[in-house]
Scaffold this motif. Structure first.
Motif, PDB file in Angstrom:
ATOM      1  N   ILE A 198     -29.290 -41.010 -20.823  1.00 29.64           N
ATOM      2  CA  ILE A 198     -29.612 -41.125 -19.395  1.00 29.64           C
ATOM      3  C   ILE A 198     -29.686 -39.739 -18.750  1.00 29.64           C
ATOM      4  CG2 ILE A 198     -27.279 -41.470 -18.476  1.00 29.64           C
ATOM      5  CD1 ILE A 198     -30.434 -43.448 -17.466  1.00 29.64           C
ATOM      6  N   THR A 199     -28.845 -38.807 -19.179  1.00 28.20           N
ATOM      7  CA  THR A 199     -28.936 -37.430 -18.692  1.00 28.20           C
ATOM      8  C   THR A 199     -30.250 -36.813 -19.160  1.00 28.20           C
ATOM      9  OG1 THR A 199     -26.544 -37.155 -18.599  1.00 28.20           O
ATOM     10  CG2 THR A 199     -27.854 -35.149 -18.754  1.00 28.20           C
ATOM     11  N   SER A 200     -30.643 -37.086 -20.386  1.00 32.23           N
ATOM     12  CA  SER A 200     -31.909 -36.557 -20.925  1.00 32.23           C
ATOM     13  C   SER A 200     -33.106 -37.078 -20.145  1.00 32.23           C
ATOM     14  CB  SER A 200     -32.061 -36.926 -22.396  1.00 32.23           C
ATOM     15  OG  SER A 200     -31.053 -36.332 -23.157  1.00 32.23           O
ATOM     16  N   VAL A 201     -33.085 -38.343 -19.764  1.00 28.55           N
ATOM     17  CA  VAL A 201     -34.176 -38.921 -18.976  1.00 28.55           C
ATOM     18  C   VAL A 201     -34.309 -38.186 -17.645  1.00 28.55           C
ATOM     19  CG1 VAL A 201     -34.919 -40.983 -17.703  1.00 28.55           C
ATOM     20  CG2 VAL A 201     -34.059 -41.206 -20.033  1.00 28.55           C
ATOM     21  N   CYS A 202     -33.199 -37.977 -16.967  1.00 34.32           N
ATOM     22  CA  CYS A 202     -33.225 -37.299 -15.669  1.00 34.32           C
ATOM     23  C   CYS A 202     -33.671 -35.848 -15.800  1.00 34.32           C
ATOM     24  CB  CYS A 202     -31.858 -37.386 -15.001  1.00 34.32           C
ATOM     25  SG  CYS A 202     -31.456 -39.070 -14.507  1.00 34.32           S
ATOM     26  N   THR A 203     -33.240 -35.176 -16.851  1.00 36.95           N
ATOM     27  CA  THR A 203     -33.638 -33.788 -17.090  1.00 36.95           C
ATOM     28  C   THR A 203     -35.131 -33.706 -17.412  1.00 36.95           C
ATOM     29  OG1 THR A 203     -31.438 -33.173 -17.835  1.00 36.95           O
ATOM     30  CG2 THR A 203     -33.236 -31.767 -18.539  1.00 36.95           C
ATOM     31  N   LEU A 204     -35.632 -34.651 -18.186  1.00 36.07           N
ATOM     32  CA  LEU A 204     -37.035 -34.669 -18.569  1.00 36.07           C
ATOM     33  C   LEU A 204     -37.949 -34.891 -17.365  1.00 36.07           C
ATOM     34  CD1 LEU A 204     -39.095 -34.731 -20.982  1.00 36.07           C
ATOM     35  CD2 LEU A 204     -38.834 -37.217 -20.897  1.00 36.07           C
ATOM     36  N   LEU A 205     -37.569 -35.809 -16.499  1.00 36.54           N
ATOM     37  CA  LEU A 205     -38.432 -36.179 -15.382  1.00 36.54           C
ATOM     38  C   LEU A 205     -38.189 -35.356 -14.125  1.00 36.54           C
ATOM     39  CD1 LEU A 205     -38.295 -40.056 -15.745  1.00 36.54           C
ATOM     40  CD2 LEU A 205     -40.135 -38.519 -16.452  1.00 36.54           C
ATOM     41  N   GLY A 206     -36.948 -34.991 -13.873  1.00 34.36           N
ATOM     42  CA  GLY A 206     -36.576 -34.379 -12.601  1.00 34.36           C
ATOM     43  C   GLY A 206     -36.922 -32.914 -12.466  1.00 34.36           C
ATOM     44  N   ASP A 207     -36.921 -32.459 -11.213  1.00 31.68           N
ATOM     45  CA  ASP A 207     -37.240 -31.071 -10.900  1.00 31.68           C
ATOM     46  C   ASP A 207     -36.013 -30.161 -10.936  1.00 31.68           C
ATOM     47  OD1 ASP A 207     -36.036 -32.186  -8.654  1.00 31.68           O
ATOM     48  OD2 ASP A 207     -37.352 -31.157  -7.234  1.00 31.68           O
ATOM     49  N   LYS A 208     -34.838 -30.733 -11.192  1.00 37.04           N
ATOM     50  CA  LYS A 208     -33.602 -29.958 -11.307  1.00 37.04           C
ATOM     51  C   LYS A 208     -32.912 -30.340 -12.612  1.00 37.04           C
ATOM     52  CE  LYS A 208     -32.818 -29.785  -6.370  1.00 37.04           C
ATOM     53  NZ  LYS A 208     -33.306 -30.911  -5.614  1.00 37.04           N
ATOM     54  N   ARG A 209     -32.257 -29.388 -13.217  1.00 38.85           N
ATOM     55  CA  ARG A 209     -31.535 -29.649 -14.467  1.00 38.85           C
ATOM     56  C   ARG A 209     -30.164 -30.233 -14.159  1.00 38.85           C
ATOM     57  NH1 ARG A 209     -31.436 -29.580 -19.600  1.00 38.85           N
ATOM     58  NH2 ARG A 209     -29.732 -28.763 -20.824  1.00 38.85           N
ATOM     59  N   ILE A 210     -29.844 -31.319 -14.813  1.00 31.78           N
ATOM     60  CA  ILE A 210     -28.518 -31.932 -14.725  1.00 31.78           C
ATOM     61  C   ILE A 210     -27.923 -31.844 -16.125  1.00 31.78           C
ATOM     62  CG2 ILE A 210     -27.228 -34.058 -14.307  1.00 31.78           C
ATOM     63  CD1 ILE A 210     -29.439 -34.859 -12.333  1.00 31.78           C
ATOM     64  N   ASN A 211     -26.799 -31.165 -16.259  1.00 26.97           N
ATOM     65  CA  ASN A 211     -26.182 -30.976 -17.577  1.00 26.97           C
ATOM     66  C   ASN A 211     -25.499 -32.225 -18.093  1.00 26.97           C
ATOM     67  OD1 ASN A 211     -26.988 -28.294 -17.814  1.00 26.97           O
ATOM     68  ND2 ASN A 211     -25.237 -27.606 -16.622  1.00 26.97           N
ATOM     69  N   ASN A 212     -24.958 -33.028 -17.180  1.00 31.61           N
ATOM     70  CA  ASN A 212     -24.241 -34.233 -17.598  1.00 31.61           C
ATOM     71  C   ASN A 212     -24.100 -35.174 -16.413  1.00 31.61           C
ATOM     72  OD1 ASN A 212     -22.584 -35.923 -19.334  1.00 31.61           O
ATOM     73  ND2 ASN A 212     -20.875 -35.264 -18.068  1.00 31.61           N
ATOM     74  N   ILE A 213     -24.473 -36.420 -16.610  1.00 30.64           N
ATOM     75  CA  ILE A 213     -24.219 -37.453 -15.610  1.00 30.64           C
ATOM     76  C   ILE A 213     -22.956 -38.172 -16.069  1.00 30.64           C
ATOM     77  CG2 ILE A 213     -25.065 -39.535 -14.482  1.00 30.64           C
ATOM     78  CD1 ILE A 213     -27.907 -38.534 -15.163  1.00 30.64           C
ATOM     79  N   PRO A 214     -21.849 -37.984 -15.348  1.00 28.42           N
ATOM     80  CA  PRO A 214     -20.595 -38.589 -15.788  1.00 28.42           C
ATOM     81  C   PRO A 214     -20.577 -40.102 -15.550  1.00 28.42           C
ATOM     82  CG  PRO A 214     -20.275 -37.461 -13.712  1.00 28.42           C
ATOM     83  CD  PRO A 214     -21.688 -37.194 -14.143  1.00 28.42           C
ATOM     84  N   PHE A 249     -30.928 -37.160  -5.006  1.00 28.13           N
ATOM     85  CA  PHE A 249     -29.488 -36.898  -4.970  1.00 28.13           C
ATOM     86  C   PHE A 249     -28.866 -37.160  -6.318  1.00 28.13           C
ATOM     87  CE2 PHE A 249     -29.786 -41.327  -3.406  1.00 28.13           C
ATOM     88  CZ  PHE A 249     -28.916 -41.977  -4.273  1.00 28.13           C
ATOM     89  N   PHE A 250     -27.709 -36.561  -6.513  1.00 31.28           N
ATOM     90  CA  PHE A 250     -26.902 -36.728  -7.725  1.00 31.28           C
ATOM     91  C   PHE A 250     -25.463 -36.785  -7.250  1.00 31.28           C
ATOM     92  CE2 PHE A 250     -24.903 -34.173 -11.401  1.00 31.28           C
ATOM     93  CZ  PHE A 250     -24.466 -35.330 -12.031  1.00 31.28           C
ATOM     94  N   GLU A 251     -24.850 -37.945  -7.358  1.00 30.53           N
ATOM     95  CA  GLU A 251     -23.494 -38.156  -6.850  1.00 30.53           C
ATOM     96  C   GLU A 251     -22.595 -38.707  -7.959  1.00 30.53           C
ATOM     97  OE1 GLU A 251     -22.431 -37.412  -3.792  1.00 30.53           O
ATOM     98  OE2 GLU A 251     -24.419 -36.819  -3.082  1.00 30.53           O
ATOM     99  N   PHE A 252     -21.345 -38.293  -7.922  1.00 29.77           N
ATOM    100  CA  PHE A 252     -20.345 -38.846  -8.837  1.00 29.77           C
ATOM    101  C   PHE A 252     -18.970 -38.592  -8.253  1.00 29.77           C
ATOM    102  CE2 PHE A 252     -21.287 -34.556 -10.150  1.00 29.77           C
ATOM    103  CZ  PHE A 252     -20.055 -33.994 -10.435  1.00 29.77           C
ATOM    104  N   LEU A 253     -18.011 -39.347  -8.713  1.00 31.04           N
ATOM    105  CA  LEU A 253     -16.642 -39.221  -8.239  1.00 31.04           C
ATOM    106  C   LEU A 253     -15.984 -38.040  -8.918  1.00 31.04           C
ATOM    107  CD1 LEU A 253     -14.272 -40.409  -6.619  1.00 31.04           C
ATOM    108  CD2 LEU A 253     -13.728 -41.803  -8.613  1.00 31.04           C
TER     109      LEU A 253
END
Length: 79
Positions: A30-46, A72-76
């Motif tokens: 799921i992190t790879s999907v967001c990194t592939l499609l998105g305009d910002k790099r996300i290292n890990n979606i917890p 947006f990217f939100e997590f606790l």
């Protein structure tokens, strides 16, 4: 145990039929999907992380990799 290509196929199919979709997934894909499609790099979606991605076009054929906007990217955060 889905592969990145499985997620992309599902998103492609859903984008042609719906204007809003919500996908649940597990890492690391799921992190790879967001990194592939998105305009910002996300290292890990917890666990329980939420990412909103806005697609610039209604047709999958018009979408380029990294062309979708991460709204947006939100997590606790652990205390």
């Amino acid at each position: 145990d889905a592969a990145l290509s499985d997620y992309i196929d599902i998103i492609e199919d859903l984008l042609e039929r719906f204007s809003n979709i919500f996908i649940f997934g597990h890492n690391p894909v799921i992190t790879s999907v967001c990194t592939l499609l998105g305009d910002k790099r996300i290292n890990n979606i917890p666990t329980a992380g939420v990412v909103a991605i806005e697609f610039p076009h209604d047709s999958w054929e018009e979408i380029d990799l990294n062309s979708c906007k991460i709204k947006f990217f939100e997590f606790l955060h652990q205390i």
